[in-house]
Motif scaffolding. Structure first.
Motif, PDB file in Angstrom:
ATOM      1  N   ILE A   1       0.826  -1.205   0.000  1.00  0.00           N
ATOM      2  CA  ILE A   1       0.000   0.000   0.000  1.00  0.00           C
ATOM      3  C   ILE A   1       0.861   1.256   0.000  1.00  0.00           C
ATOM      4  O   ILE A   1       0.676   2.145  -0.822  1.00  0.00           O
ATOM      5  N   CYS A   2       1.833   1.320   0.927  1.00  0.00           N
ATOM      6  CA  CYS A   2       2.645   2.542   1.028  1.00  0.00           C
ATOM      7  C   CYS A   2       4.030   2.384   0.399  1.00  0.00           C
ATOM      8  O   CYS A   2       4.693   3.370   0.131  1.00  0.00           O
ATOM      9  N   GLY A   3       4.489   1.161   0.200  1.00  0.00           N
ATOM     10  CA  GLY A   3       5.777   0.928  -0.437  1.00  0.00           C
ATOM     11  C   GLY A   3       6.970   0.902   0.498  1.00  0.00           C
ATOM     12  O   GLY A   3       8.084   0.655   0.064  1.00  0.00           O
ATOM     13  N   HIS A   4       6.767   1.157   1.788  1.00  0.00           N
ATOM     14  CA  HIS A   4       7.859   1.146   2.756  1.00  0.00           C
ATOM     15  C   HIS A   4       8.113  -0.266   3.267  1.00  0.00           C
ATOM     16  O   HIS A   4       7.211  -1.113   3.276  1.00  0.00           O
ATOM     17  N   ASN A   5       9.345  -0.503   3.710  1.00  0.00           N
ATOM     18  CA  ASN A   5       9.685  -1.812   4.251  1.00  0.00           C
ATOM     19  C   ASN A   5       8.914  -2.093   5.532  1.00  0.00           C
ATOM     20  O   ASN A   5       8.612  -1.172   6.298  1.00  0.00           O
ATOM     21  N   ILE A   6       8.645  -3.347   5.764  1.00  0.00           N
ATOM     22  CA  ILE A   6       7.972  -3.773   6.984  1.00  0.00           C
ATOM     23  C   ILE A   6       9.048  -4.264   7.935  1.00  0.00           C
ATOM     24  O   ILE A   6       9.739  -5.232   7.634  1.00  0.00           O
ATOM     25  N   PRO A   7       9.232  -3.588   9.083  1.00  0.00           N
ATOM     26  CA  PRO A   7      10.301  -3.991  10.000  1.00  0.00           C
ATOM     27  C   PRO A   7      10.043  -5.383  10.586  1.00  0.00           C
ATOM     28  O   PRO A   7       8.906  -5.746  10.870  1.00  0.00           O
ATOM     29  N   THR A   8      11.131  -6.133  10.730  1.00  0.00           N
ATOM     30  CA  THR A   8      11.008  -7.476  11.282  1.00  0.00           C
ATOM     31  C   THR A   8      11.227  -7.483  12.784  1.00  0.00           C
ATOM     32  O   THR A   8      10.930  -8.482  13.435  1.00  0.00           O
ATOM     33  N   ASP A   9      11.723  -6.385  13.336  1.00  0.00           N
ATOM     34  CA  ASP A   9      12.043  -6.359  14.759  1.00  0.00           C
ATOM     35  C   ASP A   9      10.897  -5.859  15.630  1.00  0.00           C
ATOM     36  O   ASP A   9      11.023  -5.868  16.848  1.00  0.00           O
ATOM     37  N   VAL A  10       9.783  -5.434  15.046  1.00  0.00           N
ATOM     38  CA  VAL A  10       8.660  -5.001  15.869  1.00  0.00           C
ATOM     39  C   VAL A  10       7.963  -6.234  16.417  1.00  0.00           C
ATOM     40  O   VAL A  10       7.834  -7.248  15.748  1.00  0.00           O
ATOM     41  N   ASP A  11       7.533  -6.103  17.650  1.00  0.00           N
ATOM     42  CA  ASP A  11       6.953  -7.251  18.327  1.00  0.00           C
ATOM     43  C   ASP A  11       5.442  -7.082  18.456  1.00  0.00           C
ATOM     44  O   ASP A  11       4.946  -6.006  18.732  1.00  0.00           O
ATOM     45  N   GLY A  12       4.776  -8.150  18.250  1.00  0.00           N
ATOM     46  CA  GLY A  12       3.363  -8.195  18.569  1.00  0.00           C
ATOM     47  C   GLY A  12       2.441  -7.870  17.430  1.00  0.00           C
ATOM     48  O   GLY A  12       2.839  -7.498  16.343  1.00  0.00           O
ATOM     49  N   ARG A  13       1.188  -8.027  17.735  1.00  0.00           N
ATOM     50  CA  ARG A  13       0.144  -7.843  16.740  1.00  0.00           C
ATOM     51  C   ARG A  13      -0.442  -6.439  16.769  1.00  0.00           C
ATOM     52  O   ARG A  13      -1.212  -6.083  15.908  1.00  0.00           O
ATOM     53  N   ARG A  14      -0.084  -5.640  17.774  1.00  0.00           N
ATOM     54  CA  ARG A  14      -0.710  -4.333  17.925  1.00  0.00           C
ATOM     55  C   ARG A  14       0.132  -3.178  17.404  1.00  0.00           C
ATOM     56  O   ARG A  14      -0.356  -2.068  17.304  1.00  0.00           O
ATOM     57  N   HIS A  15       1.372  -3.403  17.098  1.00  0.00           N
ATOM     58  CA  HIS A  15       2.235  -2.326  16.619  1.00  0.00           C
ATOM     59  C   HIS A  15       1.752  -1.879  15.245  1.00  0.00           C
ATOM     60  O   HIS A  15       1.471  -2.701  14.377  1.00  0.00           O
TER      61      HIS A  15
END
Length: 93
Positions: A27-41
């Motif tokens: 949708i936005c084209g930015h990378n999705i960080p792999t270090d974020v934790d959880g389902r709510r971030h």
């Protein structure tokens, strides 16, 4: 009574396969960080469907699966198209 299809093994397998591709948010084209934790971030990985499920999209179709940020996926809702943000005009002096 049948359970939630998103808790089933085929869906979890599809999510894992899509996440393993490491693709940016469609949708936005930015990378999705792999270090974020959880389902709510807000920047966490979610599986989005190009053709929304409420509009007839298939839950387990790989061709319909897209990687997205949680925030982008929530803002899009069940709309089939994505609004591209307006670019600020460049000033020429």
């Amino acid at each position: 009574m049948a359970g939630n299809p998103r808790n089933g093994r085929p869906y979890r397998r599809l999510v894992a396969a899509q996440k393993a591709l490491g693709l940016p948010c469609w949708i936005c084209g930015h990378n999705i960080p792999t270090d974020v934790d959880g389902r709510r971030h807000p920047l966490a990985f979610t599986l989005d469907h190009e053709q929304p499920l409420s509009k007839g999209g298939d839950l387990l179709d790989r061709a319909n699966a897209r990687s997205a940020h949680r925030r982008c996926n929530s803002q899009r809702g069940n709309r089939p198209t994505v609004k591209v943000p307006r670019q600020k005009p460049t000033l020429r002096w």
